[in-house]
Enzyme design. Structure first.
Site, PDB file in Angstrom:
ATOM      1  N   HIS A 233       0.858  -1.188   0.000  1.00  0.00           N
ATOM      2  CA  HIS A 233       0.000   0.000   0.000  1.00  0.00           C
ATOM      3  C   HIS A 233       0.890   1.233   0.000  1.00  0.00           C
ATOM      4  O   HIS A 233       1.987   1.207   0.549  1.00  0.00           O
ATOM      5  CB  HIS A 233      -0.949  -0.002   1.208  1.00  0.00           C
ATOM      6  CG  HIS A 233      -0.271   0.028   2.544  1.00  0.00           C
ATOM      7  ND1 HIS A 233      -0.453  -0.943   3.507  1.00  0.00           N
ATOM      8  CD2 HIS A 233       0.609   0.908   3.079  1.00  0.00           C
ATOM      9  CE1 HIS A 233       0.272  -0.650   4.566  1.00  0.00           C
ATOM     10  NE2 HIS A 233       0.935   0.469   4.340  1.00  0.00           N
TER      11      HIS A 233
ATOM     12  N   GLU B 148       7.360  -2.883   7.367  1.00  0.00           N
ATOM     13  CA  GLU B 148       5.933  -3.199   7.215  1.00  0.00           C
ATOM     14  C   GLU B 148       5.703  -4.556   6.539  1.00  0.00           C
ATOM     15  O   GLU B 148       4.610  -5.112   6.605  1.00  0.00           O
ATOM     16  CB  GLU B 148       5.227  -2.092   6.405  1.00  0.00           C
ATOM     17  CG  GLU B 148       5.119  -0.774   7.150  1.00  0.00           C
ATOM     18  CD  GLU B 148       4.326   0.281   6.365  1.00  0.00           C
ATOM     19  OE1 GLU B 148       3.656  -0.063   5.380  1.00  0.00           O
ATOM     20  OE2 GLU B 148       4.393   1.462   6.748  1.00  0.00           O
TER      21      GLU B 148
ATOM     22  N   HIS C  11      -1.094   5.076   9.600  1.00  0.00           N
ATOM     23  CA  HIS C  11       0.081   5.941   9.469  1.00  0.00           C
ATOM     24  C   HIS C  11      -0.179   7.281  10.143  1.00  0.00           C
ATOM     25  O   HIS C  11      -0.144   8.320   9.501  1.00  0.00           O
ATOM     26  CB  HIS C  11       0.421   6.131   7.984  1.00  0.00           C
ATOM     27  CG  HIS C  11       0.557   4.842   7.227  1.00  0.00           C
ATOM     28  ND1 HIS C  11      -0.518   4.082   6.841  1.00  0.00           N
ATOM     29  CD2 HIS C  11       1.659   4.173   6.811  1.00  0.00           C
ATOM     30  CE1 HIS C  11      -0.096   2.989   6.202  1.00  0.00           C
ATOM     31  NE2 HIS C  11       1.222   3.020   6.174  1.00  0.00           N
TER      32      HIS C  11
ATOM     33  N   HIS D 192      10.974   0.663   1.052  1.00  0.00           N
ATOM     34  CA  HIS D 192      10.946   2.109   0.854  1.00  0.00           C
ATOM     35  C   HIS D 192      11.361   2.829   2.131  1.00  0.00           C
ATOM     36  O   HIS D 192      11.288   2.276   3.222  1.00  0.00           O
ATOM     37  CB  HIS D 192       9.576   2.615   0.388  1.00  0.00           C
ATOM     38  CG  HIS D 192       8.434   2.482   1.364  1.00  0.00           C
ATOM     39  ND1 HIS D 192       8.051   1.304   1.932  1.00  0.00           N
ATOM     40  CD2 HIS D 192       7.560   3.411   1.851  1.00  0.00           C
ATOM     41  CE1 HIS D 192       6.982   1.503   2.710  1.00  0.00           C
ATOM     42  NE2 HIS D 192       6.678   2.767   2.682  1.00  0.00           N
TER      43      HIS D 192
HETATM   44 FE   LIG Z   1       2.471   1.674   5.226  1.00  0.00          FE
END
Ligand SMILES: [Fe+2]
Length: 279
Positions: free
Chosen positions: A12, A240, A61, A193
């Site tokens: 996501h 994650e 988040h 990332h």
């Molecule tokens: Fe995330």
């Protein structure tokens, strides 16, 4: 009794959601067209699997929870879950339909089984779910969901072993859920990332491919990688990926991989893998 019929792990990102809206309105950019095309197989599988309910393990988040109190593991138990406004306004999607029956059942079994879940009877859901869901499900969204939010923001985060075991205990809990319902379990977390600090923008496509390759049959090898190592190799937010272990843990050793796709549109590796249980 109810039965888990399959599950999938999926990336996501905020851009995935915004690019969907843009793509429908004016056509996808070439890099996001690839992701759209790559998710067609998942959408087709989900339609075939025809789940009655879905459990979605994801992370917030800082869009619902904030640092005044950040739960390590939280479960949503409510008739609906509204979309969180992440700063660019609400996207044109309705609230998620909540699954109160399954939510309370999981709460009962998992809390008694040793998980100190924070129970949320109000939960705003951010791109952790809203970014990929429109790619996979046409409106109206009618399948009731139980969202489970895992802290991936404030360290220490739950260990990979803990999240893998959590999935196995979700499976055990489903074994005692009455009825004949078909259930799909989703694990969603960003792949490699990093969106802050001196290493902003680093990613590692090799790591992402390795993860997708190993997740089905060599889960233990992945689970054994220290999260610090995942973050060193793939960027801070690669941690994650540990959420995907809950999905894998909820499925049996007999699953068949029915779809896999990976691309790298920008900043974050975008991948998906679908596992199906034997009939
Ligand atoms: Fe995330």
């Amino acid at each position: 009794m109810a039965r888990i019929v399959g599950g999938f792990g999926i990336s996501h990102t905020p851009s995935m959601g915004l690019e969907y809206d843009k793509g429908l309105a004016q056509g996808f950019s070439p890099r996001w067209q690839k992701w759209y095309d790559g998710t067609r197989g998942v959408k087709a599988w989900l339609e075939r699997a025809a789940p009655d309910r879905m459990i979605i393990v994801y992370n917030d988040h800082l869009n619902h929870f904030d640092f005044s109190a950040y739960p390590t593991m939280a479960i949503g138990v409510a008739p609906e879950f509204r979309q969180a406004d992440e700063g660019w306004g609400l996207r044109p999607f309705p609230s998620l339909v909540g699954d109160v029956d399954l939510g309370w059942h999981l709460t009962e079994k998992l809390v008694r089984g040793g998980y100190d879940l924070t129970v949320c009877q109000d939960l705003a859901v951010d791109h952790g779910i809203y970014s990929w869901l429109p790619y996979l499900m046409d409106l109206p969204w009618t399948i009731p969901v139980v969202p489970v939010a895992i802290n991936m923001v404030r360290h220490p985060i739950p260990t990979s072993e803990r999240l893998h075991q959590f999935g196995k205990d979700i499976r055990r809990a489903i074994d005692s859920f009455p009825g004949e319902d078909r259930i799909v379990v989703v694990g969603t977390g960003g792949m490699s990332h990093q969106i802050s600090g001196a290493r902003f923008g680093i990613a590692n496509e090799t790591l992402d491919h390795y993860f997708l390759e190993k997740l089905k049959d060599e889960t233990e090898e992945l689970v054994a990688i220290p999260q610090e190592e995942l973050m060193r190799l793939g960027g801070t937010e690669a941690a994650e990926l540990a959420i995907w272990f809950s999905m894998r843990g909820a499925l049996s050793d007999k699953v068949k991989e029915v779809h896999r796709y990976y691309t790298f549109p920008a900043i974050t590796g975008c991948g998906v893998v679908v596992y199906e249980e034997p009939a």
